[in-house]
Enzyme design. Structure first.
Site: not given
Length: 306
Positions: A140, A170
């Protein structure tokens, strides 16, 4: 290396709290039903929108268990964010997510003691991902909040060799230049769902196939129309819908509480009472919520989501 993909819209779910700030697990069912009603088939829980750094380890496990129980035997899949400043906690959360039926996990970088280079970041992710070897793992990348800004194409090249279940990133990062290189890293095998819904259309133009964001909790119809129009080659419509998303973000950011408190208030106006944000985030007073409702009416929001 995972072949899993996060395509389409993935809603970054809010952590539901009672007025006193304690968890309100009963609201998860309403959140899940709201997502399904708006044609959202994947939820991303315990992330930034989910105030993960304001939750205890026990609260994070309770929320994950509730989401995975509520969505069992439904079309709604759950990705669990497990990142933490404590790598051992992150690994524990990863194992917990796998045990209870998540479809994937994600983790942001430690942000107090920061990884000093890509190799150190990969080592952190190796340890976390090993906690859930059967699940796809997404790093992320959100440098605006973690303060960790490293070369993501290089991370994918190294991570692809050392993290067997690495699925991708992400990408909550405004760096669209390196996004292009990351999409082609290791022969283009990685999945890079976009994480900035206020300019999702730009990412679609660069090849994004999926997006993870809080805006899909309360404005999914707008973003579904962006994707539909883009895929049909109707850029005028796609641009119009994207500008609606930008206006919505501007309206929420302009409130006294800032974005998160306003977004949670908006969920309440939509009949999904996710409650207040926890400190250090702020919240809107009753009068300010009325002002927000009027501001949303002024820009046309209530018509946009019909």
């Amino acid at each position: 290396m995972s072949s899993f993909k996060l395509h389409g819209l993935v809603a970054a779910a809010h952590a539901p709290f009672k007025a006193d700030g304690s968890l309100n697990l009963a609201v998860v069912e309403k959140q899940a039903a709201h997502f399904l009603k708006n044609k959202i088939t994947t939820a991303f829980i315990n992330g930034s929108t989910g105030e993960s750094h304001s939750l205890s380890l026990i609260e994070r496990t309770l929320l994950a268990e509730r989401w995975l129980a509520v969505t069992k035997d439904t079309k709604l899949k759950v990705v669990v964010h497990v990142g933490s400043n404590c790598i051992e906690d992150a690994r524990t959360l990863a194992a917990h997510a796998q045990k209870h039926g998540a479809v994937a996990i994600s983790a942001l970088a430690p942000s107090y003691f920061k990884p000093r280079n890509v190799n150190a970041l990969v080592e952190c992710c190796v340890h976390i991902a090993e906690g859930a070897p059967a699940l796809p793992f997404y790093f992320y990348d959100i440098p605006a909040l973690t303060g960790v800004s490293l070369a993501m194409p290089e991370f994918l090249e190294q991570g692809g060799e050392r993290i067997p279940n690495l699925a991708g990133i992400k990408w909550t990062n405004v760096d669209m230049y390196n996004y292009q290189f990351a999409m082609r890293a290791a022969g283009g095998v990685f999945d890079l769902p976009w994480g900035n819904d206020e300019f999702m259309l730009a990412a679609l133009a660069l090849g994004a196939k999926g997006a993870v964001g809080s805006g899909y909790c309360f404005a999914a119809p707008v973003y579904h129309r962006i994707i539909k129009a883009f895929n049909a080659g109707d850029l005028d419509t796609a641009r119009m819908e994207q500008f609606r998303g930008a206006q919505l973000v501007k309206t929420l950011v302009a409130t006294p509480s800032g974005y998160l408190g306003a977004a949670k208030a908006l969920m309440g106006l939509l009949g999904v009472p996710v409650g207040p944000a926890r400190l250090p985030n702020g919240n809107l007073a009753a009068e300010e919520i009325q002002q927000l409702e009027s501001a949303l009416e002024k820009i046309g929001f209530w018509k946009w989501i019909q």
